[in-house]
Design an enzyme around this catalytic site. Structure first.
Site, short mmCIF file in Angstrom:
data_model
loop_
_atom_site.label_atom_id
_atom_site.label_comp_id
_atom_site.label_asym_id
_atom_site.label_seq_id
_atom_site.Cartn_x
_atom_site.Cartn_y
_atom_site.Cartn_z
N SER A 93 -1.62 -2.34 -14.25
CA SER A 93 -1.39 -1.84 -12.90
C SER A 93 -2.44 -2.35 -11.91
O SER A 93 -2.23 -2.28 -10.71
CB SER A 93 -1.37 -0.31 -12.90
OG SER A 93 -2.58 0.17 -13.43
N ASP A 109 -2.31 6.17 -7.99
CA ASP A 109 -1.35 5.45 -8.83
C ASP A 109 -0.82 6.41 -9.91
O ASP A 109 -0.32 6.02 -10.93
CB ASP A 109 -2.05 4.24 -9.48
CG ASP A 109 -1.07 3.35 -10.25
OD1 ASP A 109 0.11 3.30 -9.85
OD2 ASP A 109 -1.49 2.71 -11.23
N ASP A 126 -9.53 18.55 -10.89
CA ASP A 126 -8.13 18.77 -10.52
C ASP A 126 -8.00 18.52 -9.01
O ASP A 126 -8.71 19.15 -8.23
CB ASP A 126 -7.77 20.22 -10.89
CG ASP A 126 -6.39 20.63 -10.41
OD1 ASP A 126 -5.65 19.76 -9.88
OD2 ASP A 126 -6.05 21.81 -10.57
N SER A 153 -7.92 1.45 -13.80
CA SER A 153 -7.72 0.05 -13.42
C SER A 153 -7.79 -0.15 -11.90
O SER A 153 -8.29 -1.15 -11.42
CB SER A 153 -6.41 -0.48 -13.98
OG SER A 153 -5.33 0.24 -13.47
N LYS A 188 1.98 5.99 -5.45
CA LYS A 188 3.15 5.57 -6.23
C LYS A 188 4.31 6.54 -5.98
O LYS A 188 4.11 7.75 -5.92
CB LYS A 188 2.81 5.59 -7.72
CG LYS A 188 4.00 5.21 -8.58
CD LYS A 188 3.70 5.35 -10.05
CE LYS A 188 2.75 4.27 -10.49
NZ LYS A 188 2.72 4.13 -11.96
#
EC number: 2.1.1.205
Lengths: 991, 288
Positions: free
Chosen positions: B25, B118, B93, B54, B158
């Site tokens: 990714s 992502d 969180d 990543s 995303k």
């Protein structure tokens, strides 16, 4: 837009995930199928009513209360009176701002809903108001919830995304117990009836039983091979269903939950829904992603073999009153009377209803060796001995045995005996130990009072290396024999000639494996259709024709295999369903191939034993087998269904995403379309689709080893072409025989690479004629940018590679073609957003001259960038000009005007053609185009001139998620549209 | 099968290992950046749902190593993230209020220029539920982003382009000048995945993402007012990212002989999945 007024779409049916199930009074079963509530009578299996309740949302839950049913799904909910279920009720859909995870009826008849953010909503008694919103102060995200009411409080069990189960009290407004132990999101949680225990499952694939008061985990169960979706608490067990396509029954054993039963009754992946009948907890319903609804009996495995008794050799000798050796073979004289041979030379009978053993026969020549056969449910027993003599006994021993002598004294022992039945006589087909000995056929006549006499005896012209394994006599008395090496031989036995001439031998019908059964499907004048099964689990349909004229030809119509296991026998039942039985691992199974479900199974230890299976009817069958020194009798017992068919309340389709659908130009049923579909499950299905939305599955073939990419029919519907990864491109010959449709894989394109991911993404078929014979000129396109051009001859089933080339390095998603100015052009659509034109004329010319040589791959004629990224759908619109209509991953629909091989120009780009990937485009006629996309919308576009443009005329929502393919067809005056994706939908539209 | 076959199947997967990225990714963010210049002149960046890291790795290589004025990078996830140069990782969180305070503390009270996510849930296969959960994740990220971003800042997340994606576009358009749906070439056309690139943050006083939630509903609420589906929908413009000369995620590449046989070890072993025990039992043959 005048056109829009005259076009009407109508959604008829959806066959996809069954997302909820509930039993209701009066043997009703309620099922959520998409946004539709289906109401069945589970006792008869009848679908009583289908009613669409929600506008867009799917029904995820149904709770039956005292007088009303609460139905919810996604953000929506509503109520139906139980008494109105079968009437024309008015349904009001209420929509909340958050996802609804659970529904519940309180003891005060109030309805409650739990949101995905851990709030309990209380609806007023008159169902007109949201009365109260309760919480525990922690609005964390949930994957599941359950509610339990007592007279003083309401408890909510919240299955969180963080792996804990928080139990909170509505009265106190706070968490009273936190159950920690699972890893990953909690996918389901249920209270026990008393409310003091909880059962839960999570992403960790375990089931846990909890004591709420002490916040301790009482037991853990492991077994599911993938995630678990549903749980139900019963009095003495727990039921679960999951992603691994199974339902399981668990019992508490110490600190473990042990899996006591495992039910495999769905296809594909995911059993989404589960319901327990309130009145009789034994009855369980499951609903899957395959669209099926199955009924089960939680107290029994196998579900149908309920009458079971065991007899040890010791019991038998005690009953007979003498030593008779160990039991060898057995057969059924009737459904209650069985015959047995023993090593001591005895033939015994056993009446399982009277539990009575009898000695029927003894002979010195069958001590230590005998062969026992019978004509199922005829009152005779045939016993072969070690010198080739056969004794035919009557079941009660009242008559003297009929003795059938071998043709000569040097025949050796009776090694194989096959019993056959025709309208007027019984046959015994015999092979002897001495390979030089002739094959014998004895025709026997049944007289009054169960006596039997020899009509005639003849020999068959024998065939080398042909040990008998099965045989059948057709109604016009042609005998077909199958061998243990996969061959077939045919004889005319219609007269009493002393030697029957061989009419033909065919080797390797499916493989070199044993042909375990031969069944006549139909016989007409000079043609017999036969079903053959093999021990490796394959089955085939063949036609033998021309035998009256003396020269027989064998045509293979169908070839397939069962999902797993061997096939030992086959038959067609009363409904015309194809039934197989065989062994898989350590058990015997009975399988309905037509409807793809296991009818029953019996753990017997595997195939290496003596066994006998008799199938009288859908309600009457039995499996008897030997297990070490015990004989086990297992018989059908239909205490809850009229027949096993009722255990399949609703049939469905593929259990995985459907990737391609194609409607044939021909059909086996004038009232229905013949539709082929291919899915991620690697199967190809043929289905009849009716104009009221009903579907009926015709056959499911398994040959591809990876998910299907594309399916296309030849113009005449005689051939089907399918493609997938691993470079698989298969040509099927499709034969319609009455109502049945058969598929035979006649050829696969040669595979040239060892890259498993190399996908045949799409192909273009161009049919040509050479000297009156049809040929297919085929362009296949690949995920590695390769393009191959083939000439395929259906007569010889040969592929000739005429040219191969490469576009770039990117994936080619689509290919289509057209004849333009007498030249064949084809167009590729690739992941770089380009449409590219290629002229095939030089390749076609060489192919038409029947030259076997490869020719140079043509140069690109032109290339045009019409999308920003991948072209996912592309069709030719041959209107006033030639256009290419394409849909992209960039959400757009593009129209490109084609000026032959000269050039192309984009005339319109609809940027927001859809809200997401445009996955399929279908050209209806010169001015009408349909499109669908992952946004679950189906749009109808009209082509307008000056300027040339597509204008949207219709816009509909489909329940099929991951919408990926469309196919059109016509039944009478109705235009049908079939939509595939996560499920299959049938639409009708009139223009 | 196993490692080798996946290497062959996916060129980005192999490239990621060759170039030392923790996941394929990474290429998605690189390609988004080449199209939208997301990382030009940013000083404070937050990477949400960052594990295995990543995207943080891309941020680290591009922003933390700048000789002049290296950016402050904060990566947040429930799962632990292995350390990266120039990146502060928070195991937290994103819906918890303290997370916001902690990030702001690291930024010295200054707002962020760029917030990205992502993150995706484990999909169940029930498409509507999966989209809802993804929507909730975006909403949580957006809630945090609106408290962190400077005016004109950028948010990237995303999305699944399913049936309700247009609703999401409408909501984002209220808060940003430009909302684009972008699909990097390293993301497969066969997947529903895409990214919303929201540029030009325009704070709206009074906008509260919680307003979308039920707890603020005034009761009793007449259910007749809970009418069905009148929400506004729009479609965001689509932009494909990455050069056409980039590798194609849908294509099958033939590797040169020899290369094929060499299997590469992953750069970062995956974090323990919840079903680890089940897998161990399966391997031991005790699962049945």
């Amino acid at each position: 837009m005048e056109n829009s007024q005259t076009v009407t779409f109508k959604s008829l049916a959806f066959y996809g995930s069954v997302t909820s199930l509930a039993f209701a009074p009066e043997s009703l079963l309620l099922a959520g199928r998409g946004s539709t509530l289906s109401i069945y009578d589970w006792k008869t299996g009848d679908l009583l009513k289908d009613v669409k309740l929600f506008k867009r949302n799917k029904i995820h839950g149904i709770a039956v209360g005292q007088s009303q049913v609460l139905i919810w799904g996604a953000y929506s909910f509503g109520f139906v009176n139980i008494n109105d279920l079968l009437k024309n009720f008015k349904f009001k859909e209420f929509v909340m701002k958050d996802w609804l995870m659970a529904g519940h009826w309180g003891i005060d008849n109030r309805a409650h809903l739990v949101t995905a953010h851990n709030l309990l909503l209380t609806i007023s008694l008159d169902r007109t108001k949201l009365e109260k919103v309760s919480g525990c102060g922690n609005e964390c995200s949930l994957y599941s919830a359950a509610v339990h009411s007592t007279s003083t409080d309401i408890l909510v069990a919240a299955g969180t995304v963080f792996g804990s189960i928080d139990v909170w009290s509505v009265e106190k407004g706070e968490v009273i117990a936190v159950l920690n132990g699972h890893e990953g999101s909690i996918f389901n949680v249920q209270f026990s009836k008393s409310g003091d225990m909880i059962v839960s499952c999570s992403d960790d694939r375990s089931i846990r039983l909890w004591d709420i008061a002490s916040e301790t985990c009482l037991a853990v169960g492991w077994g599911h091979m993938a995630r678990i979706w549903q749980l139900k608490f019963l009095d003495d067990c727990i039921i679960s269903t999951g992603e691994d396509n199974t339902a399981r029954v668990w019992e508490l054993k110490g600190d473990k939950l042990e899996c006591m039963q495992l039910w495999e009754g769905h296809t594909g992946r995911n059993v989404w829904s589960l319901a327990v009948n309130g009145a009789d907890e034994k009855i369980i319903a499951t609903g899957g992603a395959d669209g099926r609804i199955r009924l089960w009996n939680s107290k029994e495995r196998p579900q149908f073999l309920r009458n079971r008794s065991y007899k040890t050799f010791e019991d038998i000798e005690k009953a007979i009153g003498r030593t008779c050796g160990s039991i060898k073979q057995f057969m059924a004289i009737s459904s209650t009377l069985y015959a047995f041979s023993t090593t001591g030379g005895y033939i015994l009978t056993y009446d399982r209803m009277l539990d009575m053993w009898d000695e029927l026969f003894f002979h010195q020549s069958i001590v230590g060796f005998s062969l026992l056969k019978g004509w199922d449910h005829k009152p005779y027993v045939a016993v072969g001995d070690r010198v080739g003599r056969i004794y035919v006994l009557s079941h009660d021993g009242m008559n003297d045995p009929l003795v059938l002598d071998p043709p000569s004294e040097s025949c050796g022992k009776t090694v194989e005996m096959i019993t056959l039945t025709s309208d007027d006589c019984l046959y015994l087909l015999v092979q002897y130990g001495n390979s030089q000995a002739p094959w014998c056929l004895f025709a026997l006549h049944e007289n009054e009072f169960d006596t039997i006499s020899l009509l005639y005896k003849s020999t068959l012209e024998s065939v080398a290396t042909f040990p008998f394994s099965s045989a059948i006599v057709s109604s016009s008395k042609f005998l077909v024999i199958g061998s243990r090496f996969g061959a077939l031989a045919m004889y005319d036995i219609s007269d009493d000639a002393e030697e029957k001439k061989n009419l033909g031998v065919w080797r390797r019908i499916m493989s070199e494996d044993c042909i375990t059964s031969t069944v006549v499907i139909q016989e007409e004048s000079d043609e017999i259709d036969l079903l053959l099964t093999s021990r490796v689990g394959q089955y085939s349909v063949c036609t033998l024709r021309g035998y009256r004229a003396g020269s027989v030809e064998l045509d293979k119509l169908h070839l397939n295999r069962v999902a797993k296991g061997s096939i030992e026998g086959a038959m067609y039942d009363r409904s015309g369903d194809l039934i197989f039985w065989g062994f898989r691992n350590n058990y015997f199974f009975l399988w309905n191939e037509s409807r793809q479900f296991e009818i029953m199974s019996e753990v017997c230890g595997g195939s290496h034993r003596f066994w006998h299976f008799s199938f009288q009817s859908q309600t009457d069958f039995g499996f008897v087998y030997a297990k070490s020194t015990t004989i086990c009798f297992a018989f059908s017992h239909f205490w809850m269904f009229d027949s096993y068919l009722n255990s399949l309340v609703q049939d469905g389709s593929h259990g995985r995403e459907i990737r391609a659908i194609a409607t044939s130009s021909t059909t086996n049923d004038g009232a229905a379309l013949l539709v082929a579909s291919g899915a991620e499950d690697t199967c190809i299905r043929l289905t009849n689709v009716y104009d009221d939305g009903r579907i009926s599955n015709l056959c499911i073939v398994r040959k591809h080893v990876s998910g299907i990419q594309e399916i296309k029919w030849s113009n005449d519907g005689r051939y089907l072409f399918t493609s997938s990864a691993r470079e698989e491109f298969i040509v099927w010959r499709v034969t319609i025989r009455g109502a049945a449709v058969y598929m035979y894989p006649i050829a696969s394109a040669p595979i040239e690479s060892d890259v498993p991911d190399l996908r045949v993404m799409d192909f273009f078929l161009h049919e040509v004629e050479v000297d009156g014979a049809p040929y297919f000129f085929i362009v296949t396109v690949y995920s590695d940018s390769a393009i191959k051009v083939w000439m395929f001859d259906p007569q010889s089933a040969k592929f000739t590679l005429k040219a191969s080339g490469r576009y770039k390095t990117c994936c080619i998603f689509k290919v289509t073609g057209v004849v333009y100015d007498d030249e064949v052009l084809f167009f590729t659509g690739s992941s770089d957003g380009y449409v590219t034109c290629w002229n095939l004329q030089s390749v076609l010319q060489s192919a038409l001259e029947m030259s076997p040589d490869r020719v140079p791959f043509p140069e690109k004629s032109w290339t045009a960038r019409v999308h920003q990224s991948s072209i996912k759908s592309m069709e030719i619109l041959d209107s006033e000009s030639l256009y290419i209509v394409s849909g992209g991953d960039d959400n757009s629909i593009s129209i490109t005007k084609v000026n032959g091989t000269e050039s192309a120009s984009q005339v319109q780009k609809i940027d927001a053609g859809h809200a997401s990937t445009v996955s399929s485009i279908v050209v209806v006629d010169k001015e009408t185009v349909l499109s669908t996309a992952v946004d679950q919308r189906i749009r109808l576009w009209k082509l307008q001139q000056t300027p040339t443009s597509l204008v949207m005329a219709e816009d509909e929502y489909t329940t099929v998620a991951d919408t990926g393919c469309l196919s059109l067809g016509r039944i009478g005056d109705s235009s049908m549209l079939i939509v595939g994706g996560a499920g299959l939908a049938v639409w009708k539209w009139d223009s | 099968m196993g490692k080798c076959s996946k290497d062959k199947r996916d060129l980005y997967y192999r490239k990621a290992k060759e170039q030392g990225w923790r996941a394929r990714s990474a290429f998605k963010l690189l390609q988004l950046d080449s199209e939208f210049h997301l990382l030009d002149d940013v000083e404070r960046v937050v990477d949400l749902c960052a594990a295995p890291g990543s995207w943080s790795q891309v941020l680290s290589r591009k922003l933390a190593s700048k000789s002049a004025n290296p950016a402050t990078i904060v990566s947040v996830d429930l799962q632990p993230i292995a350390p990266l140069p120039g990146v502060t990782t928070l195991q937290a969180d994103i819906t918890h209020p303290s997370t916001l305070t902690n990030i702001l503390k690291l930024f010295g009270g200054e707002p962020a220029d760029f917030v990205c996510s992502d993150g995706a849930p484990d999909v169940t296969g029930l498409h509507d539920l999966d989209e809802y959960i993804q929507g909730q994740l975006i909403l949580s990220a957006l809630t945090l982003a609106t408290s962190l971003l400077r005016e004109g800042g950028t948010f990237v997340a995303k999305i699944f382009r399913g049936r309700d994606v247009d609703l999401l576009y409408s909501q984002l358009a209220l808060l940003f000048d430009h909302v684009t749906c972008a699909k990097p070439r390293s993301s497969r056309a066969s997947s529903l995945e895409a990214f919303v690139v929201c540029q030009g943050y325009r704070p709206r006083p009074g906008w509260q993402p919680e307003s979308l939630q039920l707890k603020h509903t005034l009761v009793p609420l007449d259910l007749n007012d809970a009418s069905i589906d009148a929400a506004e929908r729009s479609v965001a413009p689509f932009v494909a990212c990455g050069d056409l000369s980039d590798y194609d995620a849908d294509a099958t590449y033939q590797l040169e002989k020899g290369v094929q046989a060499v299997s590469l070890e992953p750069v970062q072993k995956p974090t323990a999945p919840p079903y680890k025990t089940a897998l161990e039992k399966k391997r031991a043959g005790t699962l049945r």
